[in-house]
Design a protein around this motif. Structure first.
Motif, PDB file in Angstrom:
ATOM      1  N   ALA A  10       0.838  -1.201   0.000  1.00  0.00           N
ATOM      2  CA  ALA A  10       0.000   0.000   0.000  1.00  0.00           C
ATOM      3  C   ALA A  10       0.876   1.255   0.000  1.00  0.00           C
ATOM      4  CB  ALA A  10      -0.935   0.004   1.208  1.00  0.00           C
ATOM      5  N   GLY A  11       1.952   1.220   0.790  1.00  0.00           N
ATOM      6  CA  GLY A  11       2.893   2.342   0.777  1.00  0.00           C
ATOM      7  C   GLY A  11       3.543   2.508  -0.588  1.00  0.00           C
ATOM      8  N   MET A  12       3.922   1.389  -1.210  1.00  0.00           N
ATOM      9  CA  MET A  12       4.526   1.457  -2.545  1.00  0.00           C
ATOM     10  C   MET A  12       3.545   2.038  -3.563  1.00  0.00           C
ATOM     11  SD  MET A  12       6.593  -2.038  -3.095  1.00  0.00           S
ATOM     12  CE  MET A  12       7.397  -2.823  -1.735  1.00  0.00           C
ATOM     13  N   LEU A  13       2.292   1.618  -3.484  1.00  0.00           N
ATOM     14  CA  LEU A  13       1.296   2.149  -4.412  1.00  0.00           C
ATOM     15  C   LEU A  13       1.114   3.654  -4.209  1.00  0.00           C
ATOM     16  CD1 LEU A  13      -1.362  -0.706  -4.384  1.00  0.00           C
ATOM     17  CD2 LEU A  13       0.208  -0.100  -6.235  1.00  0.00           C
ATOM     18  N   CYS A  14       1.155   4.101  -2.956  1.00  0.00           N
ATOM     19  CA  CYS A  14       1.076   5.546  -2.690  1.00  0.00           C
ATOM     20  C   CYS A  14       2.276   6.271  -3.281  1.00  0.00           C
ATOM     21  CB  CYS A  14       0.990   5.820  -1.192  1.00  0.00           C
ATOM     22  SG  CYS A  14      -0.576   5.382  -0.436  1.00  0.00           S
ATOM     23  N   PHE A  15       3.488   5.719  -3.090  1.00  0.00           N
ATOM     24  CA  PHE A  15       4.686   6.331  -3.671  1.00  0.00           C
ATOM     25  C   PHE A  15       4.590   6.358  -5.200  1.00  0.00           C
ATOM     26  CE2 PHE A  15       7.178   5.175   0.300  1.00  0.00           C
ATOM     27  CZ  PHE A  15       7.372   6.485   0.686  1.00  0.00           C
ATOM     28  N   MET A  16       4.088   5.266  -5.796  1.00  0.00           N
ATOM     29  CA  MET A  16       3.942   5.220  -7.252  1.00  0.00           C
ATOM     30  C   MET A  16       2.945   6.280  -7.724  1.00  0.00           C
ATOM     31  SD  MET A  16       3.918   1.086  -7.730  1.00  0.00           S
ATOM     32  CE  MET A  16       3.642   1.031  -9.480  1.00  0.00           C
ATOM     33  N   PHE A  17       1.823   6.400  -7.013  1.00  0.00           N
ATOM     34  CA  PHE A  17       0.826   7.404  -7.374  1.00  0.00           C
ATOM     35  C   PHE A  17       1.416   8.811  -7.301  1.00  0.00           C
ATOM     36  CE2 PHE A  17      -2.216  10.564  -5.815  1.00  0.00           C
ATOM     37  CZ  PHE A  17      -3.067  10.624  -6.911  1.00  0.00           C
ATOM     38  N   VAL A  18       2.146   9.090  -6.229  1.00  0.00           N
ATOM     39  CA  VAL A  18       2.721  10.429  -6.056  1.00  0.00           C
ATOM     40  C   VAL A  18       3.727  10.729  -7.169  1.00  0.00           C
ATOM     41  CG1 VAL A  18       4.220  11.817  -4.560  1.00  0.00           C
ATOM     42  CG2 VAL A  18       2.301  10.569  -3.584  1.00  0.00           C
ATOM     43  N   SER A  19       4.583   9.774  -7.493  1.00  0.00           N
ATOM     44  CA  SER A  19       5.561   9.993  -8.572  1.00  0.00           C
ATOM     45  C   SER A  19       4.863  10.217  -9.908  1.00  0.00           C
ATOM     46  CB  SER A  19       6.514   8.805  -8.681  1.00  0.00           C
ATOM     47  OG  SER A  19       7.313   8.718  -7.543  1.00  0.00           O
ATOM     48  N   LEU A  20       3.842   9.420 -10.179  1.00  0.00           N
ATOM     49  CA  LEU A  20       3.088   9.580 -11.420  1.00  0.00           C
ATOM     50  C   LEU A  20       2.393  10.936 -11.462  1.00  0.00           C
ATOM     51  CD1 LEU A  20       2.159   8.209 -14.045  1.00  0.00           C
ATOM     52  CD2 LEU A  20       0.196   7.332 -12.764  1.00  0.00           C
ATOM     53  N   ALA A  21       1.814  11.339 -10.347  1.00  0.00           N
ATOM     54  CA  ALA A  21       1.136  12.636 -10.288  1.00  0.00           C
ATOM     55  C   ALA A  21       2.118  13.784 -10.499  1.00  0.00           C
ATOM     56  CB  ALA A  21       0.406  12.791  -8.952  1.00  0.00           C
ATOM     57  N   VAL A  38      -0.990  18.282  -1.269  1.00  0.00           N
ATOM     58  CA  VAL A  38      -1.669  16.983  -1.281  1.00  0.00           C
ATOM     59  C   VAL A  38      -0.679  15.862  -1.571  1.00  0.00           C
ATOM     60  CG1 VAL A  38      -3.372  15.579  -2.524  1.00  0.00           C
ATOM     61  CG2 VAL A  38      -3.935  17.922  -1.852  1.00  0.00           C
ATOM     62  N   LEU A  39       0.181  16.054  -2.574  1.00  0.00           N
ATOM     63  CA  LEU A  39       1.134  15.006  -2.937  1.00  0.00           C
ATOM     64  C   LEU A  39       2.150  14.735  -1.828  1.00  0.00           C
ATOM     65  CD1 LEU A  39       1.737  15.770  -6.708  1.00  0.00           C
ATOM     66  CD2 LEU A  39       0.366  13.940  -5.697  1.00  0.00           C
ATOM     67  N   LEU A  40       2.616  15.776  -1.180  1.00  0.00           N
ATOM     68  CA  LEU A  40       3.565  15.575  -0.083  1.00  0.00           C
ATOM     69  C   LEU A  40       2.897  14.924   1.126  1.00  0.00           C
ATOM     70  CD1 LEU A  40       5.671  18.843  -0.386  1.00  0.00           C
ATOM     71  CD2 LEU A  40       6.394  16.511  -0.940  1.00  0.00           C
ATOM     72  N   THR A  41       1.613  15.193   1.329  1.00  0.00           N
ATOM     73  CA  THR A  41       0.870  14.526   2.404  1.00  0.00           C
ATOM     74  C   THR A  41       0.738  13.038   2.112  1.00  0.00           C
ATOM     75  OG1 THR A  41      -0.340  16.560   2.888  1.00  0.00           O
ATOM     76  CG2 THR A  41      -1.306  14.487   3.679  1.00  0.00           C
ATOM     77  N   ILE A  42       0.381  12.705   0.878  1.00  0.00           N
ATOM     78  CA  ILE A  42       0.279  11.295   0.491  1.00  0.00           C
ATOM     79  C   ILE A  42       1.646  10.621   0.589  1.00  0.00           C
ATOM     80  CG2 ILE A  42      -0.262   9.702  -1.400  1.00  0.00           C
ATOM     81  CD1 ILE A  42      -2.362  11.787  -2.327  1.00  0.00           C
ATOM     82  N   HIS A  43       2.688  11.340   0.225  1.00  0.00           N
ATOM     83  CA  HIS A  43       4.062  10.818   0.332  1.00  0.00           C
ATOM     84  C   HIS A  43       4.391  10.489   1.785  1.00  0.00           C
ATOM     85  CE1 HIS A  43       8.504  11.021   0.193  1.00  0.00           C
ATOM     86  NE2 HIS A  43       8.353  10.577  -1.037  1.00  0.00           N
ATOM     87  N   GLY A  44       3.998  11.355   2.701  1.00  0.00           N
ATOM     88  CA  GLY A  44       4.228  11.107   4.130  1.00  0.00           C
ATOM     89  C   GLY A  44       3.431   9.920   4.636  1.00  0.00           C
ATOM     90  N   ILE A  45       2.192   9.798   4.185  1.00  0.00           N
ATOM     91  CA  ILE A  45       1.364   8.648   4.569  1.00  0.00           C
ATOM     92  C   ILE A  45       1.994   7.358   4.058  1.00  0.00           C
ATOM     93  CG2 ILE A  45      -0.875   7.529   4.144  1.00  0.00           C
ATOM     94  CD1 ILE A  45      -2.089  10.404   4.184  1.00  0.00           C
ATOM     95  N   ALA A  46       2.523   7.389   2.844  1.00  0.00           N
ATOM     96  CA  ALA A  46       3.163   6.204   2.270  1.00  0.00           C
ATOM     97  C   ALA A  46       4.353   5.758   3.122  1.00  0.00           C
ATOM     98  CB  ALA A  46       3.623   6.493   0.841  1.00  0.00           C
ATOM     99  N   GLY A  47       5.159   6.705   3.567  1.00  0.00           N
ATOM    100  CA  GLY A  47       6.287   6.361   4.429  1.00  0.00           C
ATOM    101  C   GLY A  47       5.830   5.784   5.756  1.00  0.00           C
ATOM    102  N   THR A  48       4.713   6.297   6.266  1.00  0.00           N
ATOM    103  CA  THR A  48       4.156   5.778   7.512  1.00  0.00           C
ATOM    104  C   THR A  48       3.631   4.362   7.335  1.00  0.00           C
ATOM    105  OG1 THR A  48       3.557   8.019   8.160  1.00  0.00           O
ATOM    106  CG2 THR A  48       2.454   6.233   9.310  1.00  0.00           C
TER     107      THR A  48
END
Length: 176
Positions: A10-21, A38-48
Motif C-alpha cells: 500500500a505504501g509502494m502504491l502511494c509512492f507510485m501514485f505520487v511519482s506519477l502525479a 496533497v502530494l507531499l501529504t500522500i508521500h508522508g502517509i506512504a512512508g508511515t
C-alpha cells in the motif's frame, strides 16, 4: 492482524501514485501549491505505511539468522537513503526531471510483484528449533516463476523516497 506485506505494498502504491502525479503535473505544466501539499501529504502517509511493517518482517526469520536479518534490514534502509538520491539525480540528469520522475514509478514494480508471492505467515514462522514448514528464501534464491528479488533491489533507490527530493525536482523544473 494485517499482513505486513500488504501494508508495504500500500505504501509502494502511494509512492507510485505520487511519482506519477508529479510527472503528469510537470508534463502538463499545471502544478499549483495545493497539488504539492496533497502530494507531499500522500508521500508522508506512504512512508508511515511502509516503515513499521518493514521492521516486522524480521520476525519471520529463524532465530539463528535473526542478527543477520536485522543488520541487512538496517543496511538496506541506510544504503537506500545514501545512494537513492545519487541514483535519482543520475536518472534525472540522463532523462530530465519529468521523465526521470516517471521512471521512478517503474522502480517500484519488481518489489511490489515479488512481495505478492513472498512466503509469510504460519507456514514460514520459525519454530523454537528454527525449523519451518517452508524455508524463507533470500535474494540469492528466487522461487520459480517469481520476479527475481535481485532486480527488485532497484526499488531501494526510489527517486522520491528521501526528504527534499521533491523540492529539488520542482526547483529543477523552474526556468532560471
Amino acid at each position: 492482524r494485517i499482513d505486513p506485506r500488504r501494508l508495504i505494498q500500500a505504501g509502494m502504491l502511494c509512492f507510485m501514485f505520487v511519482s506519477l502525479a508529479w510527472g503528469l503535473l510537470f508534463l502538463s505544466d499545471s502544478l499549483q501549491i495545493w497539488h504539492a501539499v496533497v502530494l507531499l501529504t500522500i508521500h508522508g502517509i506512504a512512508g508511515t505505511l511502509w516503515g513499521p511493517p518493514r521492521s516486522l518482517m524480521v520476525h519471520y526469520i529463524a532465530p539463528n539468522q535473526l542478527t543477520s536479518a536485522v543488520r541487512l534490514n538496517a543496511m538496506s534502509l541506510y544504503l537506500g537513503m545514501l545512494l537513492g538520491p545519487a541514483v535519482g539525480a543520475g536518472v534525472m540528469l540522463l532523462l530530465g526531471p519529468i521523465h526521470g520522475i516517471l521512471v521512478n514509478v517503474l522502480l517500484y514494480v519488481p518489489l511490489t510483484l515479488w512481495m505478492w508471492k513472498a512466503p509469510y505467515g504460519p507456514a514460514v514462522t520459525p519454530a523454537a528449533d528454527g525449523n519451518t514448514g517452508q524455508r524463507m528464501r533470500g535474494f540469492a534464491e528466487p522461487s520459480a516463476g517469481s520476479v527475481c528479488p535481485k532486480s527488485a533491489g532497484a526499488s531501494t533507490f526510489q527517486l522520491g523516497r528521501t526528504r527534499g527530493a521533491n523540492a529539488s525536482i520542482t526547483s529543477a523544473n523552474k526556468p532560471m
